[in-house]
Design a protein around this motif. Structure first.
Motif, PDB file in Angstrom:
ATOM      1  N   LEU A 149       0.828  -1.204   0.000  1.00 30.73           N
ATOM      2  CA  LEU A 149       0.000   0.000   0.000  1.00 30.73           C
ATOM      3  C   LEU A 149       0.866   1.260   0.000  1.00 30.73           C
ATOM      4  O   LEU A 149       0.448   2.308  -0.492  1.00 30.73           O
ATOM      5  N   ASN A 150       2.086   1.130   0.549  1.00 29.86           N
ATOM      6  CA  ASN A 150       3.020   2.260   0.614  1.00 29.86           C
ATOM      7  C   ASN A 150       2.450   3.464   1.370  1.00 29.86           C
ATOM      8  O   ASN A 150       2.634   4.614   0.981  1.00 29.86           O
ATOM      9  N   ASP A 151       1.731   3.156   2.452  1.00 29.65           N
ATOM     10  CA  ASP A 151       1.246   4.243   3.311  1.00 29.65           C
ATOM     11  C   ASP A 151       2.315   4.672   4.306  1.00 29.65           C
ATOM     12  O   ASP A 151       2.092   5.570   5.116  1.00 29.65           O
ATOM     13  N   GLU A 152       3.469   4.020   4.250  1.00 27.34           N
ATOM     14  CA  GLU A 152       4.644   4.354   5.075  1.00 27.34           C
ATOM     15  C   GLU A 152       4.381   4.202   6.571  1.00 27.34           C
ATOM     16  O   GLU A 152       4.972   4.891   7.395  1.00 27.34           O
ATOM     17  N   ALA A 153       3.488   3.256   6.900  1.00 30.30           N
ATOM     18  CA  ALA A 153       3.218   2.928   8.304  1.00 30.30           C
ATOM     19  C   ALA A 153       3.770   1.531   8.584  1.00 30.30           C
ATOM     20  O   ALA A 153       3.401   0.575   7.904  1.00 30.30           O
ATOM     21  N   THR A 154       4.642   1.424   9.561  1.00 30.16           N
ATOM     22  CA  THR A 154       5.267   0.147   9.899  1.00 30.16           C
ATOM     23  C   THR A 154       5.082  -0.142  11.378  1.00 30.16           C
ATOM     24  O   THR A 154       5.261   0.742  12.215  1.00 30.16           O
ATOM     25  N   LYS A 155       4.719  -1.374  11.671  1.00 34.21           N
ATOM     26  CA  LYS A 155       4.545  -1.803  13.059  1.00 34.21           C
ATOM     27  C   LYS A 155       5.451  -3.011  13.314  1.00 34.21           C
ATOM     28  O   LYS A 155       5.424  -3.973  12.544  1.00 34.21           O
ATOM     29  N   ILE A 156       6.224  -2.938  14.376  1.00 34.76           N
ATOM     30  CA  ILE A 156       7.197  -3.987  14.682  1.00 34.76           C
ATOM     31  C   ILE A 156       6.985  -4.483  16.109  1.00 34.76           C
ATOM     32  O   ILE A 156       6.846  -3.687  17.043  1.00 34.76           O
ATOM     33  N   PHE A 157       6.974  -5.809  16.255  1.00 35.24           N
ATOM     34  CA  PHE A 157       6.889  -6.425  17.571  1.00 35.24           C
ATOM     35  C   PHE A 157       8.174  -7.212  17.802  1.00 35.24           C
ATOM     36  O   PHE A 157       8.469  -8.160  17.061  1.00 35.24           O
ATOM     37  N   LEU A 158       8.942  -6.811  18.798  1.00 32.63           N
ATOM     38  CA  LEU A 158      10.136  -7.553  19.175  1.00 32.63           C
ATOM     39  C   LEU A 158       9.770  -8.527  20.291  1.00 32.63           C
ATOM     40  O   LEU A 158       8.940  -8.216  21.147  1.00 32.63           O
ATOM     41  N   ASN A 159      10.397  -9.677  20.285  1.00 33.44           N
ATOM     42  CA  ASN A 159      10.098 -10.735  21.246  1.00 33.44           C
ATOM     43  C   ASN A 159      11.368 -11.100  22.006  1.00 33.44           C
ATOM     44  O   ASN A 159      12.290 -11.698  21.442  1.00 33.44           O
ATOM     45  N   SER A 160      11.432 -10.731  23.285  1.00 34.59           N
ATOM     46  CA  SER A 160      12.648 -10.986  24.062  1.00 34.59           C
ATOM     47  C   SER A 160      12.897 -12.473  24.292  1.00 34.59           C
ATOM     48  O   SER A 160      14.002 -12.868  24.659  1.00 34.59           O
ATOM     49  N   LYS A 161      11.871 -13.302  24.053  1.00 29.40           N
ATOM     50  CA  LYS A 161      12.024 -14.751  24.231  1.00 29.40           C
ATOM     51  C   LYS A 161      12.537 -15.421  22.959  1.00 29.40           C
ATOM     52  O   LYS A 161      12.910 -16.597  22.980  1.00 29.40           O
ATOM     53  N   GLY A 162      12.539 -14.708  21.834  1.00 35.76           N
ATOM     54  CA  GLY A 162      12.936 -15.298  20.564  1.00 35.76           C
ATOM     55  C   GLY A 162      14.393 -15.015  20.241  1.00 35.76           C
ATOM     56  O   GLY A 162      15.027 -14.141  20.829  1.00 35.76           O
ATOM     57  N   ASP A 163      14.911 -15.759  19.265  1.00 36.52           N
ATOM     58  CA  ASP A 163      16.296 -15.561  18.848  1.00 36.52           C
ATOM     59  C   ASP A 163      16.456 -16.042  17.411  1.00 36.52           C
ATOM     60  O   ASP A 163      15.742 -16.942  16.955  1.00 36.52           O
ATOM     61  N   SER A 164      17.385 -15.430  16.700  1.00 38.07           N
ATOM     62  CA  SER A 164      17.694 -15.837  15.329  1.00 38.07           C
ATOM     63  C   SER A 164      19.085 -15.318  14.985  1.00 38.07           C
ATOM     64  O   SER A 164      19.408 -14.160  15.273  1.00 38.07           O
ATOM     65  N   PRO A 165      19.918 -16.147  14.369  1.00 38.02           N
ATOM     66  CA  PRO A 165      21.263 -15.707  13.979  1.00 38.02           C
ATOM     67  C   PRO A 165      21.246 -14.626  12.909  1.00 38.02           C
ATOM     68  O   PRO A 165      22.249 -13.955  12.689  1.00 38.02           O
ATOM     69  N   THR A 166      20.103 -14.464  12.239  1.00 37.93           N
ATOM     70  CA  THR A 166      20.009 -13.440  11.188  1.00 37.93           C
ATOM     71  C   THR A 166      19.701 -12.060  11.764  1.00 37.93           C
ATOM     72  O   THR A 166      19.797 -11.063  11.051  1.00 37.93           O
TER      73      THR A 166
END
Length: 273
Positions: A149-166
């Protein structure tokens, strides 16, 4: 009532301390850059704890860490220690986005004036139960994959219990720190140093103690109100039960210590008279 923590117990997970630590401009900017993988020339804080109240009858929101960069991009960072029922956390981001947009857009401005906005929730739990350390959401077309849609709205949820080498190493270390692990790496060690510096600041400690006392007072008043409402409800149920059993209004009024008129009104309202 939820127990109010003592000053010595506070960690980065607690909103009050998180807000104070993120007032360190360099640390806050670096964290945003690492999470979003972008470069920022400079950030500013419109308010210490941004409160948005669009209308008198609307629900205000208080934002933990609300900053803007030199290009006008808006960043809201929230520490979340409690998941909400019925997808409440996701709907909270929707409401925050709407309020932020209304706050940013001046009356009469064209919608094109809306700048990119990022809402970042740092969660001490996995909001989506998929094991990912980070979930990024943007509006996309359902019928045709690849169309944004390119409305330039981004929502991010970080999870302190998760992990990833990337995941960015500093973000990984920060999430482990939020989860209660030791500070690892230069950046997180600096965050930990700032946490300790803030906790040694007497004025900030007094500010928290004042806030804690006010919260305890409010909770106590709320519990008292709740008890009073509970007693009133119990009284009402008793009166209605007696009416249903055919007890005379005068007798009910005598023992309940209320007027006959009140009994009559209550009975009519509940279709018992």
């Amino acid at each position: 009532m939820k127990r109010i923590k003592d000053w010595e117990e506070l960690t980065i997970q607690d909103n009050f301390l998180f807000q104070k630590v993120m007032r360190n401009k360099r640390l806050c900017q670096y964290l945003i850059e690492k999470i979003l993988q972008i470069k920022i020339a400079d950030i500013t804080y419109p308010d210490t704890e941004k409160t948005i109240d669009i209308q008198l009858d609307s629900k205000n929101i208080r934002l933990d860490v609300y900053v803007k960069d030199n290009t006008g991009r808006v960043f809201d960072i929230e520490m979340q220690c409690t998941n909400e029922k019925e997808n409440g956390l996701a709907k909270r981001t929707r409401y925050y986005q709407a309020m932020i947009d209304m706050d940013v857009l001046e009356k009469g401005d064209d919608y094109s004036k809306l700048n990119p906005a990022y809402i970042i929730f740092i969660c001490t739990f996995d909001a989506f139960d998929q094991g990912l350390p980070m979930y990024t959401f943007r509006n996309r077309c359902v019928e045709q994959e690849g169309i944004e849609l390119n409305d330039e709205a981004t929502k991010i949820f970080l999870n302190s219990k998760g992990d990833s080498p990337t995941l960015d190493p500093d973000v990984r270390a920060f999430l482990r720190y939020v989860d209660g692990k030791a500070a690892e790496g230069v950046f997180v060690q600096e965050v930990d140093k700032e946490v300790r510096r803030v906790k040694q600041h007497d004025e900030t400690r007094r500010e928290y103690m004042t806030l804690a006392m006010e919260l305890k007072r409010m909770f106590a008043e709320g519990e008292k109100t709740g008890e009073e409402k509970g007693a009133k409800k119990k009284e009402t149920m008793m009166i209605l039960a007696m009416l249903q059993d055919g007890v005379a209004k005068e007798a009910i009024a005598k023992y309940a210590k209320v007027s006959v008129e009140y009994i009559t009104e209550l009975g009519k309202k509940n279709h018992l008279l």
